[in-house]
Design a protein around this motif. Structure first.
Motif: not given
Length: 325
Positions: A32-36, A40-48, A69-70, A279-284
């Motif tokens: 389990q990991v948390g944000p750094g 959290p991206n609202p559009a991805l919250e809870g997306v399977k 990351t996700l 795309a934006e979340v994984t790019a860095p």
């Protein structure tokens, strides 16, 4: 029994029959990991999202990096790392059993898209794969990372001194003149793939049938090559930490046969259109994957014996991408 070993055994039992192994569900992310810096991206919250990878160390590490990351972005991630073989992993994506995975540009160009010759320029190679795979298979490729994990042949310093072989042209001449002195350990995929041994033989003008090529598991080849007991030369991946740890010498690809293998996050067009935020979340994270980084991560697993899920998490924590829980 380690988590990775359990997965490898399970994948081996499954073989190539994806549906029969329950690959439609997957298991939870191992840690389990948390944000750094990834928040959290609202559009991805809870997306399977089901993340897949192939079975070898580097791909498993990349799979975990993508999962963390996700997860840090808020997605509900399922783990399907450790699928045996490139074809099986690709079919899992095409059949929607895996939503997202890191794939390598050269692998897709040669093996999935059927081209015989790689494109020497890394950017041109990526763009050609990106455009053709989207047009033919509805697969989206995000911006690639700088690491370049390509195939190579390697030998111990002892064998290099004995044979004088330092380039693949030297190796080809040895196969032509004294094949008994060029026993080369390979795995099943490399022995059959056009971006592997057959293609290399054609590019360097030697008869692949003359070469002695014992088939070994990838993980065994490095030590067998260093020992010289089973093989004079061995198939290696250029970003593998065992090359330096075992003092192996990589033969120069003087005709630049082997393709560039830059990692890119890939997914079906429909999935990307539904979740473009990926795309934006994984790019860095992808941009941070250099050769030095992945060589060190591979070494921690293959030489030091650390769990790949922990190695991936610790690197991401050190980079500030995520926090540990």
């Amino acid at each position: 029994m380690s988590r990775l070993l359990r997965r490898v055994i399970a994948a081996a039992v499954c073989g190539l029959t994806l549906a029969g192994c329950g690959l439609g569900s997957g298991s939870t992310v191992p840690l389990q990991v948390g944000p750094g810096s990834i928040t959290p991206n609202p559009a991805l919250e809870g997306v399977k999202i089901t993340v897949g990878s192939k079975e070898y160390t580097e791909q498993v590490i990349l799979g975990y990096i993508l999962e963390y990351t996700l997860s840090a972005a808020g997605a509900d991630v399922r783990d399907l790392t450790g699928i045996v073989g490139s074809r099986s992993t690709r079919e899992a994506q095409l059949s929607d059993q895996v939503d997202i995975a890191y794939e390598f540009t050269g692998n897709a160009w040669i093996n999935y898209l059927g081209h015989e010759k790689p494109i020497p320029d890394t950017r041109a190679q990526f763009e050609a794969v990106r455009d053709e795979d989207l047009a033919r298979n509805d697969m989206v490729w995000l911006e690639p990372g700088p690491m370049d994990d390509t195939y190579a042949l390697a030998a111990s310093k002892r064998v290099v001194e004995r044979t004088g072989v330092r380039t693949l042209s030297d190796y080809a001449e040895l196969v032509r003149t004294n094949p008994a002195a060029a026993k080369t350990c390979v795995d099943t995929e490399f022995r059959a793939r056009q971006d592997g041994f057959p293609g290399m033989a054609a590019a360097y003008a030697f008869d692949a049938a003359r070469a002695q090529t014992p088939i070994l598991q990838v993980g065994i080849i490095y030590q067998a090559t260093a020992d010289g007991t089973q093989c004079d030369f061995g198939e290696v991946f250029t970003t593998d930490g065992r090359i330096a740890a075992l003092d192996l010498v990589v033969l120069a690809d003087d005709k630049q046969f082997f393709a560039h293998y830059n990692p890119s996050v890939t997914m079906k067009r429909g999935f990307f259109e539904a979740h473009p935020e990926i795309a934006e979340v994984t790019a860095p994270v992808t941009a941070a994957l250099t050769n030095d980084v992945i060589i060190d991560l591979n070494k921690q697993v293959d030489v030091q014996g650390r769990d790949p899920s922990v190695v991936a998490r610790d690197w991401m924590v050190d980079q500030g991408f995520i926090t540990a829980r």
